[in-house]
Motif scaffolding. Sequence first.
Motif, mmCIF file in Angstrom:
data_model
loop_
_atom_site.group_PDB
_atom_site.id
_atom_site.type_symbol
_atom_site.label_atom_id
_atom_site.label_comp_id
_atom_site.label_asym_id
_atom_site.label_seq_id
_atom_site.Cartn_x
_atom_site.Cartn_y
_atom_site.Cartn_z
ATOM 1 N N GLU A 187 54.346 -7.054 -22.288
ATOM 2 C CA GLU A 187 54.505 -5.669 -21.823
ATOM 3 C C GLU A 187 55.915 -5.387 -21.328
ATOM 4 N N LEU A 188 56.644 -6.414 -20.956
ATOM 5 C CA LEU A 188 58.039 -6.237 -20.541
ATOM 6 C C LEU A 188 58.946 -6.182 -21.761
ATOM 7 N N LEU A 189 58.662 -6.971 -22.771
ATOM 8 C CA LEU A 189 59.529 -7.034 -23.945
ATOM 9 C C LEU A 189 59.269 -5.928 -24.962
ATOM 10 N N ALA A 190 58.041 -5.447 -25.069
ATOM 11 C CA ALA A 190 57.682 -4.479 -26.106
ATOM 12 C C ALA A 190 58.602 -3.256 -26.127
ATOM 13 N N PRO A 191 58.886 -2.623 -24.984
ATOM 14 C CA PRO A 191 59.728 -1.426 -25.019
ATOM 15 C C PRO A 191 61.234 -1.704 -25.076
ATOM 16 N N GLY A 199 64.980 -6.501 -16.366
ATOM 17 C CA GLY A 199 64.546 -5.582 -15.311
ATOM 18 C C GLY A 199 65.556 -4.487 -15.053
ATOM 19 N N HIS A 200 66.846 -4.831 -15.120
ATOM 20 C CA HIS A 200 67.880 -3.799 -14.953
ATOM 21 C C HIS A 200 67.797 -2.770 -16.085
ATOM 22 N N HIS A 201 67.463 -3.217 -17.288
ATOM 23 C CA HIS A 201 67.295 -2.311 -18.429
ATOM 24 C C HIS A 201 66.238 -1.252 -18.123
ATOM 25 N N PHE A 202 65.193 -1.653 -17.402
ATOM 26 C CA PHE A 202 64.119 -0.741 -17.058
ATOM 27 C C PHE A 202 64.347 -0.024 -15.730
ATOM 28 N N GLY A 203 65.384 -0.412 -14.988
ATOM 29 C CA GLY A 203 65.625 0.188 -13.687
ATOM 30 C C GLY A 203 64.677 -0.333 -12.621
ATOM 31 N N PHE A 204 64.135 -1.558 -12.808
ATOM 32 C CA PHE A 204 63.196 -2.143 -11.859
ATOM 33 C C PHE A 204 63.886 -2.574 -10.575
ATOM 34 N N SER A 205 63.108 -2.607 -9.507
ATOM 35 C CA SER A 205 63.583 -3.124 -8.226
ATOM 36 C C SER A 205 63.494 -4.656 -8.252
ATOM 37 N N ASP A 206 64.108 -5.302 -7.279
ATOM 38 C CA ASP A 206 64.017 -6.756 -7.161
ATOM 39 C C ASP A 206 62.567 -7.191 -6.950
ATOM 40 N N ASP A 207 61.792 -6.414 -6.181
ATOM 41 C CA ASP A 207 60.370 -6.734 -5.977
ATOM 42 C C ASP A 207 59.599 -6.687 -7.295
ATOM 43 N N ASP A 208 59.897 -5.665 -8.121
ATOM 44 C CA ASP A 208 59.252 -5.574 -9.432
ATOM 45 C C ASP A 208 59.558 -6.810 -10.270
#
Length: 116
Positions: free
Chosen positions: A12-16, A99-108
């Motif tokens: 689910e992280l790699l698909a998009p 995670g940076h590509h998705f704009g995720f937080s460090d917690d995410d």
Amino acid sequence: MAEEALETIPAELLAPVGNLVIHVEDFPDEDTEREMELESPFDLLGLYRGVDLTRQSVADLRGGPDMIFLYRRPILDYWCETGEELPAIVRHVLIHEIGHHFGFSDDDMERIEAME
């Protein structure tokens, strides 16, 4: 090793991710060192270059694919200093940069990293 680490990242992280390119380089280039204000080229294990998905717009002119850089020598140095397993370090850096590509937080990113 980066390809093997990618296989362990949840689908689910790699698909998009799509057209994300991964480069392995020995060190960050001089422009990156200046931009990131690094004291040493060993201070950076990886880097995401692009516009994260939270900031992209259909009106944006794209100059090329988003990229993740893995810096081999700093990763190896970190491995020697910490004694952590090298594949785990590479996986950690990849997850963090994706995670940076998705704009995720460090917690995410920590939550995703805990997924196997």
